[in-house]
Design a protein around this motif. Structure first.
Motif, PDB file in Angstrom:
ATOM      1  N   TYR A 196      -7.407   2.454   6.427  1.00 22.21           N
ATOM      2  CA  TYR A 196      -6.407   1.909   5.528  1.00 22.21           C
ATOM      3  C   TYR A 196      -6.424   2.704   4.218  1.00 22.21           C
TER       4      TYR A 196
ATOM      5  N   GLN B 235      -5.258   2.183   0.064  1.00 22.13           N
ATOM      6  CA  GLN B 235      -4.829   1.238  -0.963  1.00 22.13           C
ATOM      7  C   GLN B 235      -4.542   2.006  -2.241  1.00 22.13           C
TER       8      GLN B 235
ATOM      9  N   ARG C 135      -2.469  -2.132  -5.500  1.00 23.46           N
ATOM     10  CA  ARG C 135      -1.512  -2.444  -4.446  1.00 23.46           C
ATOM     11  C   ARG C 135      -2.200  -3.013  -3.213  1.00 23.46           C
ATOM     12  N   GLY C 136      -1.385  -3.268  -2.202  1.00 26.08           N
ATOM     13  CA  GLY C 136      -1.907  -3.811  -0.954  1.00 26.08           C
ATOM     14  C   GLY C 136      -2.489  -2.742  -0.053  1.00 26.08           C
ATOM     15  N   LEU C 137      -2.799  -3.151   1.160  1.00 24.98           N
ATOM     16  CA  LEU C 137      -3.453  -2.278   2.128  1.00 24.98           C
ATOM     17  C   LEU C 137      -2.438  -1.734   3.119  1.00 24.98           C
TER      18      LEU C 137
ATOM     19  N   LEU D 138      -1.977   0.354   6.555  1.00 24.62           N
ATOM     20  CA  LEU D 138      -2.664   0.857   7.738  1.00 24.62           C
ATOM     21  C   LEU D 138      -2.207   2.283   8.030  1.00 24.62           C
TER      22      LEU D 138
ATOM     23  N   PHE E 285      -7.474   4.682  -2.569  1.00 22.04           N
ATOM     24  CA  PHE E 285      -8.730   4.097  -2.106  1.00 22.04           C
ATOM     25  C   PHE E 285      -8.646   3.990  -0.593  1.00 22.04           C
TER      26      PHE E 285
ATOM     27  N   LEU F 162     -10.119   3.023   3.019  1.00 24.90           N
ATOM     28  CA  LEU F 162     -11.035   2.045   3.588  1.00 24.90           C
ATOM     29  C   LEU F 162     -11.080   2.187   5.097  1.00 24.90           C
TER      30      LEU F 162
END
Lengths: 113, 114
Positions: free
Chosen positions: A36, A38, A42-44, A46, A88, A90
């Motif tokens: 993911y 980010q 903000r949101g995640l 995919l 970011f 993840l």
């Protein structure tokens, strides 16, 4: 117990340079693996997921790629980074099956300069 | 594709006040998960709701799944500074082959002032 390792924690790379982020999972077999991204505040989003060795599915077109050379290893790569690749990143794993929760790594904060 | 809308995007409260975040979908969801991300950290799974009208509690946190399974909420009673972070809802879609896809909402960022 299961653990997920993601490295490096932070990375500063110039535009046009390559990228390789690695993620490994311990204590489980044949996990689903995810990357993911980010953006700040903000949101995640995919990017990629994998249900098995060599099986990679991309969710969004971009200059990133992913590979799964071993059952519990997931790698995110780029040949040439763009400024917009900053964010970011993840890695996460889940047990295959409906409704399985995701377990995230600590993330890599990438800044492309 | 399936999306969820989370409101509010941001809320700050005084310590001790209650807080609620809402997650809404235009389609019926099979289940929904909630995650918490502390500032600078990674999302951590909190809970999953599956049944229509389901209510689950974790100490001061109360999670609800709507009767129509199109919305969900997270309520925190008497917030503490440790509640600071971003709360995400994420319905999951399951595909043949074992792939479980989570669609994350944009999240609600909670700030708690002591």
């Amino acid at each position: 117990s299961q653990t997920i390792h993601q490295w490096p924690a932070t990375l500063v790379q110039p535009v046009g340079s390559p990228l390789s982020l690695e993620c490994t999972v311990e204590g489980t077999s044949n996990p689903n693996l995810y990357w993911y991204r980010q953006a700040a505040g903000r949101g995640l989003q995919l990017l990629f997921y994998s249900v098995g060795i060599g099986q990679i599915s991309s969710e969004v077109p971009q200059n990133l790629s992913a590979s799964r050379p071993q059952d519990r290893q997931f790698i995110l790569s780029s040949k040439k980074l763009l400024l917009s690749d900053s964010g970011f990143y993840l890695c996460a794993w889940s047990v295959p099956g409906p409704g399985s929760p995701l377990h995230f790594g600590n993330g890599t904060r990438l800044t492309v300069t | 594709g399936q999306q969820v809308m989370q409101i509010p995007q941001y809320q700050h409260v005084q310590e001790g006040e209650d807080f609620t975040t809402y997650c809404n979908s235009s389609t019926t969801l099979s289940n929904i998960q909630w995650y918490k991300q502390r500032p600078g950290g990674h999302p951590v799974f909190l809970i999953q709701l599956v049944k229509s009208g389901e209510v689950k509690k974790q100490k001061r946190l109360t999670f609800q799944f709507g009767e129509a399974k199109k919305n969900s909420s997270l309520h925190i009673t008497a917030t503490q500074t440790t509640d600071v972070g971003t709360y995400f809802c994420a319905p999951s879609l399951f595909f043949s082959g074992g792939y479980n896809k989570l669609i994350f909402g944009a999240g609600t960022r909670l700030a708690v002032h002591p």
